[in-house]
Design a protein around this motif. Structure first.
Motif, mmCIF file in Angstrom:
data_model
loop_
_atom_site.group_PDB
_atom_site.id
_atom_site.type_symbol
_atom_site.label_atom_id
_atom_site.label_comp_id
_atom_site.label_asym_id
_atom_site.label_seq_id
_atom_site.Cartn_x
_atom_site.Cartn_y
_atom_site.Cartn_z
ATOM 1 N N THR A 220 0.832 -1.202 0.000
ATOM 2 C CA THR A 220 0.000 0.000 0.000
ATOM 3 C C THR A 220 0.868 1.254 0.000
ATOM 4 O O THR A 220 1.988 1.248 0.528
ATOM 5 N N ILE A 221 0.350 2.314 -0.585
ATOM 6 C CA ILE A 221 1.071 3.590 -0.647
ATOM 7 C C ILE A 221 0.364 4.580 0.277
ATOM 8 O O ILE A 221 -0.757 5.016 -0.007
ATOM 9 N N PRO A 222 0.978 4.932 1.405
ATOM 10 C CA PRO A 222 0.310 5.856 2.335
ATOM 11 C C PRO A 222 0.225 7.261 1.752
ATOM 12 O O PRO A 222 1.078 7.678 0.957
ATOM 13 N N GLY A 223 -0.786 7.984 2.141
ATOM 14 C CA GLY A 223 -0.955 9.358 1.671
ATOM 15 C C GLY A 223 -1.120 10.306 2.842
ATOM 16 O O GLY A 223 -1.702 9.957 3.863
ATOM 17 N N THR A 224 -0.562 11.503 2.715
ATOM 18 C CA THR A 224 -0.684 12.537 3.742
ATOM 19 C C THR A 224 -1.423 13.720 3.136
ATOM 20 O O THR A 224 -1.071 14.187 2.047
ATOM 21 N N TYR A 225 -2.435 14.200 3.836
ATOM 22 C CA TYR A 225 -3.281 15.259 3.306
ATOM 23 C C TYR A 225 -3.357 16.424 4.292
ATOM 24 O O TYR A 225 -3.259 16.231 5.499
ATOM 25 N N LYS A 226 -3.528 17.616 3.758
ATOM 26 C CA LYS A 226 -3.610 18.823 4.563
ATOM 27 C C LYS A 226 -4.959 19.498 4.335
ATOM 28 O O LYS A 226 -5.412 19.623 3.196
ATOM 29 N N ALA A 227 -5.598 19.894 5.419
ATOM 30 C CA ALA A 227 -6.885 20.599 5.326
ATOM 31 C C ALA A 227 -6.753 21.973 5.972
ATOM 32 O O ALA A 227 -6.218 22.097 7.081
ATOM 33 N N ASP A 228 -7.200 23.014 5.276
ATOM 34 C CA ASP A 228 -7.146 24.385 5.797
ATOM 35 C C ASP A 228 -8.559 24.896 6.021
ATOM 36 O O ASP A 228 -9.434 24.726 5.167
ATOM 37 N N THR A 229 -8.775 25.508 7.169
ATOM 38 C CA THR A 229 -10.060 26.169 7.442
ATOM 39 C C THR A 229 -9.794 27.589 7.926
ATOM 40 O O THR A 229 -8.771 27.855 8.572
#
Length: 268
Positions: free
Chosen positions: A146-155
């Motif tokens: 599996t290929i892990p993913g890192t995500y960023k959320a801005d509010t």
């Protein structure tokens, strides 16, 4: 029971039973190395096969209608949804995220089932192979890393108040009464709601706790701090601290599939 009713029960019941049995099989902990619910095999192949079975087992006159091939497979999908919710096998959060994919895949399966049924040549053999396909594809998929993913959320939010007052209410959050919590969707989905946040001091190395209902606590360590301007912190949630009834196993924070890494408050 007339033949029409019997045929309808078979066309709906067998695909639903197949979906439940496959979910139980893919959910056996000791078989995680071979089968996983969070896999392409389960998330895409299962509803496709359910759709194909539904149409293939239906009366030939119904199968002639394109609308039937597309929408009839939705019935066992919704029954499968209901059964897994009632038996607490899955939660609302997972179903809301995956339901559109299940419905589309089931409709595609319905078109496949209609083609196989009307073609007739080797139709039973083709459907048998399709039904058994997840048992062969699942173990093959498990071999792929599996290929892990890192995500960023801005509010962002505009607040009409002095910077000092805003900052004091960001770094430390006083207890939030239920009537002030506007997170209606998250509450409906059964997610824990925020209660308060505590900070031992202002500066790098400070320890902060963000406390939610249902026993969920985020342990946070401040890595960057500029008073009234910016605070960056690492976040850690320990799955063993979270009661098993708090979150669905597939979205539990710090679990096998999902984690929260860090956060930033920036005041402009």
């Amino acid at each position: 029971m007339n033949n029409t009713t019997k045929n309808t029960l078979i066309a709906i019941g067998i695909p639903t039973l197949y979906a439940v049995m496959l979910r139980l099989l893919f959910g056996i902990d000791t078989w995680n190395d071979l089968f996983s619910v969070m896999s392409v095999t389960f998330l895409f192949l299962l509803p496709t096969i359910v759709g194909a079975l539904t149409v293939y087992l239906s009366h030939p006159e119904k199968v002639k209608k394109m609308a039937y091939r597309i929408f009839a497979p939705w019935i066992p999908i919704f029954l499968f949804l209901l059964i897994t919710l009632v038996l607490a096998i899955e939660g609302w959060a997972c179903w809301l995220m995956i339901l559109p994919i299940f419905l589309i895949a089931a409709s595609i399966g319905g078109l496949i089932g209609g083609y196989v049924k009307t073609r007739k040549t080797n139709s039973r053999l083709n459907m048998s192979l399709l039904v058994l396909l997840p048992l062969f594809v699942g173990p093959i998929e498990s071999l792929i890393e599996t290929i892990p993913g890192t995500y960023k959320a801005d509010t962002y939010i505009d607040i009409d108040a002095p910077a000092e007052k805003i900052w004091d209410n960001v770094t430390r959050v006083k207890e939030i009464p239920l009537e002030q919590d506007k997170g209606y969707l998250t509450r409906m989905l059964g997610f824990p709601r925020p209660i308060k946040a505590e900070l031992d001091f202002e500066g790098v190395g400070a320890y902060r706790e963000a406390i939610f209902t249902k026993g969920l606590v985020f342990h946070e360590t401040v890595t960057e701090y500029k008073d009234n301007e910016k605070m960056v912190f690492n976040i850690k949630a320990y799955p063993h601290e979270i009661p098993s009834t708090t979150l669905d196993e597939h979205v539990v924070i710090g679990g096998d599939y999902f984690d929260v890494l860090n956060g930033t408050y920036e005041l402009e």
